[in-house]
Design a protein around this motif. Structure first.
Motif, mmCIF file in Angstrom:
data_model
loop_
_atom_site.group_PDB
_atom_site.id
_atom_site.type_symbol
_atom_site.label_atom_id
_atom_site.label_comp_id
_atom_site.label_asym_id
_atom_site.label_seq_id
_atom_site.Cartn_x
_atom_site.Cartn_y
_atom_site.Cartn_z
ATOM 1 N N ASN A 1 43.388 60.884 37.639
ATOM 2 C CA ASN A 1 43.179 60.265 38.943
ATOM 3 C C ASN A 1 41.930 59.390 38.951
ATOM 4 N N ASP A 2 40.836 59.908 38.420
ATOM 5 C CA ASP A 2 39.589 59.135 38.388
ATOM 6 C C ASP A 2 39.746 57.866 37.544
ATOM 7 N N THR A 3 40.427 57.998 36.401
ATOM 8 C CA THR A 3 40.632 56.838 35.540
ATOM 9 C C THR A 3 41.486 55.795 36.244
ATOM 10 N N ALA A 4 42.537 56.242 36.932
ATOM 11 C CA ALA A 4 43.424 55.308 37.635
ATOM 12 C C ALA A 4 42.707 54.626 38.795
ATOM 13 N N SER A 5 41.920 55.381 39.569
ATOM 14 C CA SER A 5 41.247 54.773 40.724
ATOM 15 C C SER A 5 40.199 53.757 40.289
ATOM 16 N N GLN A 6 39.446 54.056 39.218
ATOM 17 C CA GLN A 6 38.460 53.094 38.732
ATOM 18 C C GLN A 6 39.121 51.878 38.091
ATOM 19 N N THR A 7 40.323 52.068 37.540
ATOM 20 C CA THR A 7 41.058 50.945 36.964
ATOM 21 C C THR A 7 41.654 50.062 38.060
ATOM 22 N N MET A 8 42.090 50.670 39.160
ATOM 23 C CA MET A 8 42.695 49.917 40.246
ATOM 24 C C MET A 8 41.662 49.142 41.067
ATOM 25 N N LEU A 9 40.471 49.699 41.214
ATOM 26 C CA LEU A 9 39.484 49.118 42.134
ATOM 27 C C LEU A 9 39.249 47.625 41.918
ATOM 28 N N PRO A 10 39.033 47.133 40.681
ATOM 29 C CA PRO A 10 38.757 45.701 40.524
ATOM 30 C C PRO A 10 39.898 44.800 40.979
ATOM 31 N N ALA A 11 41.124 45.340 41.008
ATOM 32 C CA ALA A 11 42.260 44.528 41.432
ATOM 33 C C ALA A 11 42.404 44.470 42.951
ATOM 34 N N LEU A 12 41.667 45.318 43.673
ATOM 35 C CA LEU A 12 41.801 45.389 45.131
ATOM 36 C C LEU A 12 40.759 44.564 45.868
ATOM 37 N N VAL A 13 39.730 44.092 45.160
ATOM 38 C CA VAL A 13 38.664 43.326 45.819
ATOM 39 C C VAL A 13 38.389 42.053 45.015
ATOM 40 N N PRO A 14 37.900 41.000 45.672
ATOM 41 C CA PRO A 14 37.494 39.807 44.931
ATOM 42 C C PRO A 14 36.344 40.135 43.975
ATOM 43 N N ARG A 15 36.216 39.360 42.909
ATOM 44 C CA ARG A 15 35.179 39.601 41.915
ATOM 45 C C ARG A 15 33.792 39.625 42.545
ATOM 46 N N ASP A 16 33.564 38.752 43.542
ATOM 47 C CA ASP A 16 32.248 38.689 44.178
ATOM 48 C C ASP A 16 31.925 39.949 44.982
ATOM 49 N N ASP A 17 32.956 40.693 45.348
ATOM 50 C CA ASP A 17 32.749 41.922 46.133
ATOM 51 C C ASP A 17 32.753 43.181 45.271
ATOM 52 N N LEU A 18 32.904 43.023 43.957
ATOM 53 C CA LEU A 18 33.091 44.191 43.100
ATOM 54 C C LEU A 18 31.889 45.122 43.136
ATOM 55 N N MET A 19 30.677 44.565 43.136
ATOM 56 C CA MET A 19 29.497 45.421 43.148
ATOM 57 C C MET A 19 29.394 46.199 44.461
ATOM 58 N N ARG A 20 29.692 45.526 45.569
ATOM 59 C CA ARG A 20 29.647 46.226 46.862
ATOM 60 C C ARG A 20 30.743 47.287 46.949
ATOM 61 N N ALA A 21 31.902 47.006 46.374
ATOM 62 C CA ALA A 21 32.973 48.006 46.367
ATOM 63 C C ALA A 21 32.578 49.228 45.547
ATOM 64 N N ASN A 22 31.915 49.008 44.412
ATOM 65 C CA ASN A 22 31.442 50.136 43.610
ATOM 66 C C ASN A 22 30.364 50.923 44.346
ATOM 67 N N SER A 23 29.530 50.226 45.118
ATOM 68 C CA SER A 23 28.538 50.926 45.934
ATOM 69 C C SER A 23 29.226 51.821 46.960
ATOM 70 N N ALA A 24 30.290 51.302 47.572
ATOM 71 C CA ALA A 24 31.034 52.090 48.550
ATOM 72 C C ALA A 24 31.687 53.299 47.903
#
Length: 409
Positions: free
Chosen positions: A118-141
């Motif tokens: 589950n953790d591997t899948a969620s971290q793999t999916m995250l970059p596809a759900l947000v624009p590249r410019d928002d990736l750092m903020r999404a990881n913060s969230a």
């Protein structure tokens, strides 16, 4: 940060928050069920703890291969359903007076495997759900979820265990997976690059990507060294505070809360700090700050101990956000699952080695010298990173430029 939690990422984020909060309860309730309900011995407790970690070491690389070939949304759904059933079996067995330590062993192993996937899948999916410019903020969230759960969860678990008993407190975690299953079901999975060719599906593929890039190689080496050293310190902190400094349990709780509260604050600071000083320097400064907890403990001075815990919590977020963002940005999208799993295998493996060696070192040289050795180990991780391109890295490079840079070395 709230504005980042939108669209399909919101569904993933809510599911993570709920399931992590439930898992924080089980982290306390499962060992308490073994100790209080089943009167487990020290050997049995050690085995239960080891079985909880073992899946990450045994199946870590294989999990990445599976995740890269399967639907990420289906992985999230089925792993949440599996954990719901497994954890729900504990209060069910307790109600029937059939709970056994062997059942807890099975639950620990199987939920560990499902959590890994589950953790591997969620971290793999995250970059596809947000624009590249928002990736750092999404990881913060996402890191905010983890820090909130690990800070508030154990306290809530203590109350729930007191009121419901340990086996039935685990029912809260089981229920949390019903919610996260629903949120995963509602996610519209974005398109993914084609699954890796059979030639690329090897257990070593993720490792070759990590060690083959000019930025990811020193980042992984630094993080693994620091994780192993930090894990040496963790098991000794409570022991040192209580037995050698004669601090009260209330003070121990305050120290842990200081760490957690600062880590939560750090998730809001990490993004702006990365943009101000550069993503590489943010990572290095975070590891450096996290290393100071051992020095503060060594002094034995109460205000410094609390300050050291708070600074370490802040540092954890300052290095956690940039390292996740760099890994997700630089790994080839079709191999991100294998890269994520390989990273976790090495870092968690380092933590296992560090935790296992802490007791032997403390027995041989004493707790205070061991705390200093742990601090030196974390600083060694800083040095490894500082002697690499991380030192001058301000922005996220493209995967192609990182690869070319390595070829040019």
């Amino acid at each position: 940060m709230a504005w980042v939690v939108r669209g399909e990422f919101r569904k993933l984020w809510v599911g993570q928050l709920v399931s992590l909060s439930g898992s924080a309860v089980t982290t306390v309730a499962l060992p308490l069920a073994a100790v209080v309900t089943l009167q487990a011995s020290a050997v049995q407790m050690g085995l239960l703890s080891a079985l909880s970690i073992a899946p990450h070491l045994v199946f870590g690389l294989l999990a990445g291969v599976w995740v890269d070939r399967w639907s990420l949304r289906r992985v999230l759904i089925w792993t949440d359903l599996g954990r719901l059933v497994l954890l729900g079996s504990v209060p069910a067995a307790a109600a029937l007076d059939r709970l056994s330590i062997e059942q807890l062993y099975v639950v620990a192993v199987l939920t560990g495997v499902l959590t890994l996937l589950n953790d591997t899948a969620s971290q793999t999916m995250l970059p596809a759900l947000v624009p590249r410019d928002d990736l750092m903020r999404a990881n913060s969230a996402s890191l905010l979820n983890l820090n909130l759960a690990s800070t508030v969860g154990p306290s809530a678990a203590g109350v729930l265990v007191q009121v419901l008993t340990a086996p039935f407190a685990i029912l809260i975690d089981a229920a949390s997976y019903a919610v996260s299953t629903l949120t995963a079901y509602l996610i519209r999975e974005p398109g993914r690059p084609p699954a890796p060719e059979r030639a690329e599906v090897r257990l070593s593929t993720g490792l070759r990507v990590l060690f083959g890039q000019r930025v990811l190689r020193p980042l992984l080496t630094s993080a693994t060294i620091a994780a192993a050293a930090g894990a040496m310190q963790g098991p000794l902190t409570v022991l040192y505070l209580v037995r050698e400094l004669h601090r009260s349990p209330a003070f121990v709780g305050l120290a842990v809360t200081s760490f957690g509260a600062a880590a939560v604050l750090g998730t809001f600071v990490a993004g702006p700090w990365c943009r101000r000083v550069g993503i590489g320097y943010s990572y290095l400064s975070g590891v450096f700050l996290a290393s100071l907890a051992g020095v503060a403990l060594f002094t034995g001075v109460t205000p410094l101990i609390l300050l050291g815990q708070a600074v370490a919590g802040l540092g954890m977020s300052l290095f956690g956000v940039p390292q996740r963002t760099l890994r997700q940005s630089l790994a080839p999208p079709h191999l991100l699952g294998q890269v994520t799993a390989s990273w976790r295998t090495l870092v968690i493996g380092g933590q296992a080695v560090g935790a296992a060696s802490s007791g032997a070192l403390a027995t041989a040289v004493g707790i205070r010298p061991t705390l200093l050795l742990a601090t030196a180990g974390m600083l060694a991780g800083v040095v490894v990173g500082a002697l690499s391109p991380l030192r001058t890295l301000r922005d996220i490079p493209s995967a192609a430029s990182a690869g070319r840079s390595l070829a040019e070395d």
